[in-house]
Design a protein around this motif. Structure first.
Motif, PDB file in Angstrom:
ATOM      1  N   SER A  90      -7.675   1.504  -6.429  1.00  0.00           N
ATOM      2  CA  SER A  90      -5.979   1.300  -6.005  1.00  0.00           C
ATOM      3  C   SER A  90      -5.629   0.112  -7.099  1.00  0.00           C
ATOM      4  O   SER A  90      -6.463  -0.856  -7.142  1.00  0.00           O
ATOM      5  N   ALA A 123      -5.998   0.927 -11.012  1.00  0.00           N
ATOM      6  CA  ALA A 123      -6.197   1.858 -10.096  1.00  0.00           C
ATOM      7  C   ALA A 123      -7.713   3.162 -10.597  1.00  0.00           C
ATOM      8  O   ALA A 123      -8.829   2.642  -9.964  1.00  0.00           O
ATOM      9  N   HIS A 178       0.739  -1.286   0.184  1.00  0.00           N
ATOM     10  CA  HIS A 178      -0.275   0.230   0.026  1.00  0.00           C
ATOM     11  C   HIS A 178       0.471   1.367   0.079  1.00  0.00           C
ATOM     12  O   HIS A 178       0.515   2.172  -0.153  1.00  0.00           O
ATOM     13  N   GLN A 203      -2.573   4.710  -6.554  1.00  0.00           N
ATOM     14  CA  GLN A 203      -3.898   4.794  -4.919  1.00  0.00           C
ATOM     15  C   GLN A 203      -4.108   5.917  -5.717  1.00  0.00           C
ATOM     16  O   GLN A 203      -3.866   7.117  -6.457  1.00  0.00           O
TER      17      GLN A 203
END
Length: 380
Positions: A336, A349, A151, A323
């Motif tokens: 994302s 995304a 992430h 993202q």
């Protein structure tokens, strides 16, 4: 406000070929705010304080390995534009020049300290990130590392089996632990030790209790606490403190808020813009505009696009994570995706974002803000 009085001449300058071991020694002895890296007599990049002290990199490695290329700033640049640059460059420090002469550096903390008293007009609820990623206290450190990398984030709220907050785990906690253990074990083959560490439960390394903020708290008070405790973020929980994790507030969120317009609305920002390559900023703006235009009853106040490069490559093209986060009149929406190259990752995304937008029901018309994102995009 410009940065003339915020920039500091308190920095260390080193050559790109200097050993990191020597740079660390100088840094720890002189305790400056940042490191300016030169190459061939010219400015080449910067190394941040925590980035240097906590990096898990051998002392014999060249300084250029940790160097981040960051654009030069004029000493009289507007603080809002500097905040935007730090956010988009994903950096906490940048070089400051007065004409052709290098004056010093500007830091994330320096900006926040300078504007602290002005932050009492904002509440945590207005700017915190709600699509938070968590980790279980019984999960392994290896899982936590993968989640942080996946992430592109630096902290994970830690929850128990009832999904209640019990602590927080950051990249700095992990690096400090690895460096400390390495010093204890020596330089021999440590592959078995590393595997053992990765199998440890998050509970063993997390910081507990986690420092928190509530949605109705002023951003000023939250930032003051972060500066006092020398941390980069707070976990957002309800006022009744029942352990529910609502989100995370970071110093970067606050810097992003400094780019509010006079109407207290935000525009489009791209973090790690240097990874775009074939993708242009205008392409990003156009694509997000098209999604927003399809659903005009949903007012988009701010769009943030973040790119993160992984080490994996395919025929020389790096694996990129993208993202996209929208702050709207109906809360936060995000999408994302990953792909080889920024363009591929962005479109994956974007497709996920549009599908998430479609799931939001019951949009209410709001003529006053309709088309606001389009107007702000045109101002860039």
């Amino acid at each position: 406000m410009d940065i003339a009085d915020i920039a500091t001449p308190d920095f260390v300058e080193v050559d790109a070929n200097e050993r990191l071991g020597k740079v660390r020694a100088i840094f720890e002895r002189e305790n400056p705010k940042g490191v300016i890296v030169g190459e061939g007599g010219e400015y080449a990049g910067v190394i941040g304080e925590k980035q240097l002290i906590n990096s898990h990199v051998e002392d014999n490695t060249k300084a250029s390995a940790l160097m981040k290329p960051v654009p030069k700033l004029d000493r009289h640049e507007n603080v809002r534009e500097v905040a935007r640059m730090l956010v988009e460059g994903d950096t906490k420090v940048a070089p400051v020049y007065e004409g052709e002469k290098q004056y010093g550096i500007i830091t994330q903390d320096g900006i926040l300290e300078a504007v602290l008293e002005n932050l009492d007009t904002l509440t945590v609820e207005q700017i915190f990130t709600s699509d938070v990623v968590t980790i279980g206290e019984r999960d392994h450190l290896g899982q936590a590392i993968n989640r942080l990398r996946e992430h592109g984030i630096s902290r994970l709220p830690v929850i128990d089996r009832d999904e209640r907050l019990t602590g927080v785990l950051t990249t700095y906690d992990l690096v400090e632990f690895m460096v400390r253990d390495e010093g204890r074990q020596g330089k021999q083959d440590r592959r078995g030790d590393t595997d053992r560490m990765l199998d440890l439960p998050v509970y063993d390394l997390m910081t507990s209790p986690a420092l928190t903020a509530t949605p109705d708290e002023s951003v000023r008070d939250a930032v003051a606490r972060m500066l006092e405790q020398d941390i980069a973020g707070l976990v957002v929980t309800p006022e009744e403190d029942d352990g529910e994790v609502l989100g995370v507030l970071t110093k970067t969120d606050v810097l992003r808020a400094l780019t509010y317009t006079e109407e207290e609305q935000m525009d489009v920002q791209v973090t790690n813009i240097d990874l775009l390559e074939t993708l242009q900023r205008g392409d990003i703006i156009s694509a997000i505009t098209q999604v927003a235009d399809k659903y005009q009853r949903m007012n988009v106040h701010h769009a943030h696009v973040r790119f993160h490069e992984h080490k994996e490559k395919l025929r020389g093209t790096p694996l990129i994570q993208c993202q996209i986060r929208l702050r709207t009149s109906h809360g936060q929406l995000a999408g994302s995706g990953e792909g080889y190259g920024a363009e591929h990752a962005f479109h994956v995304a974007l497709d996920k974002l549009e599908r998430n937008v479609l799931e939001v029901k019951g949009f209410e018309a709001d003529e006053r803000y309709r088309g606001q994102l389009l107007r702000k995009l045109n101002e860039l």
